[in-house]
Scaffold this active site. Structure first.
Site, PDB file in Angstrom:
ATOM      1  N   ARG A   1       0.881  -1.176   0.000  1.00 27.58           N
ATOM      2  CA  ARG A   1       0.000   0.000   0.000  1.00 27.58           C
ATOM      3  C   ARG A   1       0.910   1.214   0.000  1.00 27.58           C
ATOM      4  O   ARG A   1       1.682   1.422   0.950  1.00 27.58           O
ATOM      5  CB  ARG A   1      -0.905  -0.012   1.229  1.00 27.58           C
ATOM      6  CG  ARG A   1      -1.593   1.312   1.453  1.00 27.58           C
ATOM      7  CD  ARG A   1      -2.717   1.235   2.454  1.00 27.58           C
ATOM      8  NE  ARG A   1      -3.852   0.538   1.855  1.00 27.58           N
ATOM      9  CZ  ARG A   1      -5.066   0.503   2.406  1.00 27.58           C
ATOM     10  NH1 ARG A   1      -5.293   1.091   3.563  1.00 27.58           N
ATOM     11  NH2 ARG A   1      -6.044  -0.124   1.807  1.00 27.58           N
TER      12      ARG A   1
ATOM     13  N   HIS B   1      -7.319   1.055  -6.565  1.00 30.89           N
ATOM     14  CA  HIS B   1      -7.475   0.119  -5.443  1.00 30.89           C
ATOM     15  C   HIS B   1      -8.093  -1.179  -5.997  1.00 30.89           C
ATOM     16  O   HIS B   1      -9.255  -1.481  -5.761  1.00 30.89           O
ATOM     17  CB  HIS B   1      -8.381   0.758  -4.378  1.00 30.89           C
ATOM     18  CG  HIS B   1      -8.319   0.115  -3.032  1.00 30.89           C
ATOM     19  ND1 HIS B   1      -7.520  -0.974  -2.739  1.00 30.89           N
ATOM     20  CD2 HIS B   1      -8.976   0.396  -1.872  1.00 30.89           C
ATOM     21  CE1 HIS B   1      -7.682  -1.317  -1.461  1.00 30.89           C
ATOM     22  NE2 HIS B   1      -8.561  -0.501  -0.916  1.00 30.89           N
TER      23      HIS B   1
ATOM     24  N   GLN C   1      -9.917  -3.888  -3.813  1.00 34.91           N
ATOM     25  CA  GLN C   1     -11.235  -3.398  -3.401  1.00 34.91           C
ATOM     26  C   GLN C   1     -12.255  -3.654  -4.515  1.00 34.91           C
ATOM     27  O   GLN C   1     -13.362  -4.142  -4.255  1.00 34.91           O
ATOM     28  CB  GLN C   1     -11.146  -1.887  -3.096  1.00 34.91           C
ATOM     29  CG  GLN C   1     -12.446  -1.300  -2.619  1.00 34.91           C
ATOM     30  CD  GLN C   1     -12.863  -1.836  -1.253  1.00 34.91           C
ATOM     31  OE1 GLN C   1     -12.098  -1.795  -0.314  1.00 34.91           O
ATOM     32  NE2 GLN C   1     -14.078  -2.353  -1.157  1.00 34.91           N
TER      33      GLN C   1
ATOM     34  N   ASP D   1     -17.375   7.115  -1.174  1.00 36.37           N
ATOM     35  CA  ASP D   1     -16.122   6.945  -0.432  1.00 36.37           C
ATOM     36  C   ASP D   1     -15.818   8.280   0.260  1.00 36.37           C
ATOM     37  O   ASP D   1     -16.473   9.301  -0.005  1.00 36.37           O
ATOM     38  CB  ASP D   1     -15.002   6.542  -1.410  1.00 36.37           C
ATOM     39  CG  ASP D   1     -13.672   6.237  -0.698  1.00 36.37           C
ATOM     40  OD1 ASP D   1     -13.673   6.013   0.533  1.00 36.37           O
ATOM     41  OD2 ASP D   1     -12.622   6.223  -1.387  1.00 36.37           O
TER      42      ASP D   1
ATOM     43  N   CYS E   1     -16.253   1.518   0.463  1.00 35.85           N
ATOM     44  CA  CYS E   1     -15.087   0.656   0.703  1.00 35.85           C
ATOM     45  C   CYS E   1     -14.708   0.617   2.175  1.00 35.85           C
ATOM     46  O   CYS E   1     -14.026  -0.303   2.612  1.00 35.85           O
ATOM     47  CB  CYS E   1     -13.922   1.130  -0.148  1.00 35.85           C
ATOM     48  SG  CYS E   1     -13.453   2.824   0.218  1.00 35.85           S
TER      49      CYS E   1
ATOM     50  N   ARG F   1     -13.621  -8.819   0.906  1.00 32.36           N
ATOM     51  CA  ARG F   1     -12.186  -8.613   0.640  1.00 32.36           C
ATOM     52  C   ARG F   1     -11.424  -9.925   0.841  1.00 32.36           C
ATOM     53  O   ARG F   1     -10.537 -10.283   0.071  1.00 32.36           O
ATOM     54  CB  ARG F   1     -11.615  -7.529   1.572  1.00 32.36           C
ATOM     55  CG  ARG F   1     -12.141  -6.119   1.345  1.00 32.36           C
ATOM     56  CD  ARG F   1     -11.658  -5.521   0.036  1.00 32.36           C
ATOM     57  NE  ARG F   1     -10.211  -5.443  -0.031  1.00 32.36           N
ATOM     58  CZ  ARG F   1      -9.465  -4.448   0.473  1.00 32.36           C
ATOM     59  NH1 ARG F   1     -10.059  -3.413   1.020  1.00 32.36           N
ATOM     60  NH2 ARG F   1      -8.138  -4.463   0.368  1.00 32.36           N
TER      61      ARG F   1
HETATM   62  N1   CP Z   1     -11.176  -0.471   2.170  1.00 27.22           N
HETATM   63  C1   CP Z   1      -9.922  -0.546   2.623  1.00 27.22           C
HETATM   64  O1   CP Z   1      -8.963  -0.726   1.883  1.00 27.22           O
HETATM   65  O2   CP Z   1      -9.794  -0.433   3.985  1.00 27.22           O
HETATM   66  P1   CP Z   1      -8.428  -0.260   4.797  1.00 27.22           P
HETATM   67  O3   CP Z   1      -7.876   1.073   4.473  1.00 27.22           O
HETATM   68  O4   CP Z   1      -8.825  -0.403   6.235  1.00 27.22           O
HETATM   69  O5   CP Z   1      -7.497  -1.368   4.372  1.00 27.22           O
HETATM   70  N1  NVA Z   2     -10.001   6.693  -1.035  1.00 25.80           N
HETATM   71  C1  NVA Z   2      -9.610   6.172   0.260  1.00 25.80           C
HETATM   72  C2  NVA Z   2      -9.793   4.694   0.323  1.00 25.80           C
HETATM   73  C3  NVA Z   2      -9.447   4.053   1.629  1.00 25.80           C
HETATM   74  C4  NVA Z   2      -9.585   2.568   1.614  1.00 25.80           C
HETATM   75  C5  NVA Z   2      -8.161   6.552   0.538  1.00 25.80           C
HETATM   76  O1  NVA Z   2      -7.329   6.448  -0.367  1.00 25.80           O
HETATM   77  O2  NVA Z   2      -7.871   6.968   1.651  1.00 25.80           O
END
Ligand code: CP
Ligand code: NVA
Length: 307
Positions: A102, A129, A132, A224, A264, A292
């Site tokens: 990530r 993502h 997701q 989101d 998400c 997930r």
């Molecule tokens: N939706 C998602 O990716 O959640 P986290 O940021 O908790 O991993």
């Molecule tokens: N758009 C959000 C998604 C988190 C899972 C972010 O990038 O923070």
């Protein structure tokens, strides 16, 4: 499948096969447990940002399949700071059998994949993502079945989650609509790619400002956070722009009567989504989060070529 970096890298058939595999692994899990397909395998998990779902669902996916996962926190390896990304990739490739990362900058996940000799999975970047999106598609198909012409509407920021949802919708032949404020459009290169995909699958893409027009006929309303990780300094500005894009009971009542509401997570209640909707009859946010686990088992099994 060498890496899993973007849904747009994979054919519609490959993605549907992954979803079918996810359904099979999910059934198997609830019928007594999964086979130890990944026995002896370890997934290295690099995080430059916080996570609940991605971290725990990947860890548990590996455990359910007989393997193990190693969490590497933001302070630990200092991707591109303490050590170059190319060096991290080459060192870690000798210790673990696959890596999930990530990152802030999408270029960093591409660089990891370029230098890694083991599979790399994108666990969220500033661009997309994809894991997701696989869980989202699984949730949508569980609700509406496969091969249906569905209307998927995203309301809010044209962010990483919106990009992957747009691409998977186009891949699976669903119509995709987004309503977002001016200056918060989906990146032009992601839109161009979606148009290319949609021209092959017949999905219709619509880009609007008005959330009310966007949800008309929607089978899925997705929203989101208004401020993604890494954009915290813009919070005050965004909190002023986004309120008309809140998904509340009024907006949901303008969609198809069987509409499902997705997010998400993490959700900022009373901001992009009201409690009434998040905890109401149309919401699928928790089964979506749970998916997930199942979607990622399929991704892992394919990358390790064991299913
Ligand atoms: N939706 C998602 O990716 O959640 P986290 O940021 O908790 O991993
Ligand atoms: N758009 C959000 C998604 C988190 C899972 C972010 O990038 O923070």
């Amino acid at each position: 499948m060498q890496h899993f970096l973007a849904v747009s890298d994979h054919s519609s058939q490959e993605l549907q096969d992954l979803l079918n595999l996810a359904i099979r692994l999910k059934k198997e899990y609830f019928a007594g447990g999964n086979q130890p397909l990944l026995k002896g395998k370890v997934l290295g998990m690099i995080f430059q940002k916080p996570s609940l779902r991605t971290r725990v669902s990947f860890d548990m996916a590996m455990r359910h399949l007989g393997g193990d996962a190693l969490y590497l926190s933001p302070n630990e390896i200092g991707l591109g700071k303490r050590e170059s990304i190319a060096d991290v990739a080459r060192v870690l490739s000798g210790y673990v059998h696959a890596m999930m990362a990530r990152v802030f900058d999408h270029a960093h996940i591409l660089e990891l994949a370029q230098w890694s000799s083991v599979p790399v999975i994108n666990g969220l970047s500033d661009y997309n993502h994809p894991c997701q999106a696989m869980a989202d598609a699984l949730t949508i198909q569980e609700k509406f079945g496969k091969g249906k012409k569905l209307n998927v509407t995203f309301v809010g920021d044209g962010n990483n989650v919106a990009v992957s949802l747009m691409h998977i919708s186009a891949k699976l032949g669903w119509n995709f609509t987004i309503a977002n404020p001016e200056d918060y459009d989906i990146r032009a290169d992601a839109v161009a790619l979606a148009k290319e995909i949609a021209s092959e699958t017949g999905s219709k893409l619509t880009f609007l400002r008005d959330p009310h027009a966007a949800v008309r006929g929607a089978h899925v309303i997705y929203t989101d956070t208004w401020t993604s990780m890494g954009q915290e300094e813009e919070t005050a500005k965004r909190e002023k722009v986004f309120p008309p894009y809140q998904v509340n009971a009024g907006l949901v009542s303008e969609a198809d009567k069987d509409v499902i509401v997705m997010h998400c997570l993490p959700v900022h209640r009373s901001h992009e989504l009201t409690d009434e909707v998040a905890d109401g009859p149309h919401s699928v946010i928790f089964p979506q989060a749970h998916n997930r686990l199942h979607a990622q088992k399929a991704i892992l099994a394919r990358l390790f070529e064991v299913a």
